[in-house]
Design an enzyme around this catalytic site. Sequence first.
Site, mmCIF file in Angstrom:
data_model
loop_
_atom_site.group_PDB
_atom_site.id
_atom_site.type_symbol
_atom_site.label_atom_id
_atom_site.label_comp_id
_atom_site.label_asym_id
_atom_site.label_seq_id
_atom_site.Cartn_x
_atom_site.Cartn_y
_atom_site.Cartn_z
ATOM 1 N N LYS A 200 0.942 -1.219 -0.012
ATOM 2 C CA LYS A 200 0.088 -0.072 -0.092
ATOM 3 C C LYS A 200 1.037 1.001 -0.012
ATOM 4 O O LYS A 200 1.590 1.563 0.907
ATOM 5 C CB LYS A 200 -1.006 -0.097 1.349
ATOM 6 C CG LYS A 200 -1.767 1.149 1.151
ATOM 7 C CD LYS A 200 -2.794 1.117 2.395
ATOM 8 C CE LYS A 200 -3.617 2.255 2.412
ATOM 9 N NZ LYS A 200 -4.758 2.322 3.562
ATOM 10 N N LYS A 255 -2.153 -1.465 -3.756
ATOM 11 C CA LYS A 255 -2.934 -0.280 -3.897
ATOM 12 C C LYS A 255 -2.309 1.045 -3.849
ATOM 13 O O LYS A 255 -1.363 0.976 -3.319
ATOM 14 C CB LYS A 255 -3.879 -0.452 -2.516
ATOM 15 C CG LYS A 255 -4.762 0.608 -2.353
ATOM 16 C CD LYS A 255 -5.350 0.510 -0.957
ATOM 17 C CE LYS A 255 -5.866 1.884 -0.605
ATOM 18 N NZ LYS A 255 -6.343 1.743 0.774
HETATM 19 C C1 PBG Z 1 -7.757 3.496 5.578
HETATM 20 C C2 PBG Z 1 -7.940 3.143 4.011
HETATM 21 C C3 PBG Z 1 -7.772 4.216 2.928
HETATM 22 C C4 PBG Z 1 -8.177 3.781 1.693
HETATM 23 C C5 PBG Z 1 -8.648 2.230 2.050
HETATM 24 N N1 PBG Z 1 -8.430 1.978 3.264
HETATM 25 C C6 PBG Z 1 -7.007 5.520 2.906
HETATM 26 C C7 PBG Z 1 -5.999 6.023 3.428
HETATM 27 O O1 PBG Z 1 -5.243 5.068 3.529
HETATM 28 O O2 PBG Z 1 -5.542 6.942 3.901
HETATM 29 C C8 PBG Z 1 -8.340 4.455 0.138
HETATM 30 C C9 PBG Z 1 -9.240 3.818 -0.588
HETATM 31 C C10 PBG Z 1 -9.509 4.785 -1.706
HETATM 32 O O3 PBG Z 1 -8.807 5.674 -1.980
HETATM 33 O O4 PBG Z 1 -10.407 4.252 -2.490
HETATM 34 N N2 PBG Z 1 -6.923 2.745 5.909
#
Ligand code: PBG
Length: 330
Positions: A200, A255
């Site tokens: 991520k 992601k």
């Molecule tokens: C939270 C989380 C996030 C997303 C999914 N779970 C945001 C972040 O890490 O700030 C992002 C998903 C998206 O942008 O569609 N931990």
Amino acid sequence: MISRKFPLTRLRRLRQSDSIIKLTSECGISKDDLIQPVFVKEGLKDKEPIESMPGIFRFGCESVLDEIEEIDQLGIKAIAIFPVIDPAKKDATGSEAIKTDNFISEVICSIKSKFPNMLVIADVALDPYTDHGHDGILENNKILNDQTLEVLAEQSIVLAEAGADIIAPSDMMDGRIGFIRKRLDENSFEEKIILSYAAKYNSKFYGPFRDAVNSKNNLGKSDKSSYQMNPANFLEALNEVAMDIEEGADIVMVKPGMPYLDIISRIKHEFKVPTFAYQVSGEYSMLMESVNKGWLDKNVIMESIISFKRAGADAVLSYFAKDLIKEFNL
Ligand code: PBG
């Protein structure tokens, strides 16, 4: 090496008609490959639009059931659910996340009792619950890794008890997969699946999501670079995935999606485990608004999804899931 030489070889022979193009297609997408993310907001009666995500809504505890019904009827097998918490319940440690009767538990419970076959993927991270908007416990401007693990494990148990089928840690703390797996097993949740947000990245493509869950203002000017990955790194993604598999992840995820197709491809081929991609909020909004404005043809949506399959993703979390099935007759 086979030599391909013109005029004996004419690659355009297989592009003469739609039929031969389809027959020689190397990959495809079906409704079995799509996961729909869903936002639910505490205290909301009906549903409300999310300004920075045209066409996407926050649902209330009851209105979400109609939405799930539609998702179910379209043949989608799984949803990823994200809560928007009453701001009065946010605090520095995200204590609401580990209360057994919290909002998200209530929602998961009612979804599972009405739609037992719908797979519910529940996010594990503290950002919906903390007043500083970070995914972990913050002390003196530092995210405390090991103290956070304890809370994440508790949060996982709360979600598992509510009926979530798939526990999805998105927090990027070191060691969380092993910690959560152990705690789930100790509580007789051996069958709960762990989908790790393994690679991520620290991405600005999450912007609209932070609007959607109202964590943007909490986060302010602070960022998540001390736990989410540097977008310049590739080998580090392999290390993250290797560790998560070793610790017990059943499925790994990359992601954001489109800017990181190289990572998906390499992970799939190197580790040979189920690999998902998350086409995140910013990717959705960018494409959707351009289609709405007529700047891009709506087929860009299909093109973007097929690129994930080509890269090796087994399934894709996408805000387009429902629309894809409807618009492209999947
Ligand atoms: C939270 C989380 C996030 C997303 C999914 N779970 C945001 C972040 O890490 O700030 C992002 C998903 C998206 O942008 O569609 N931990």
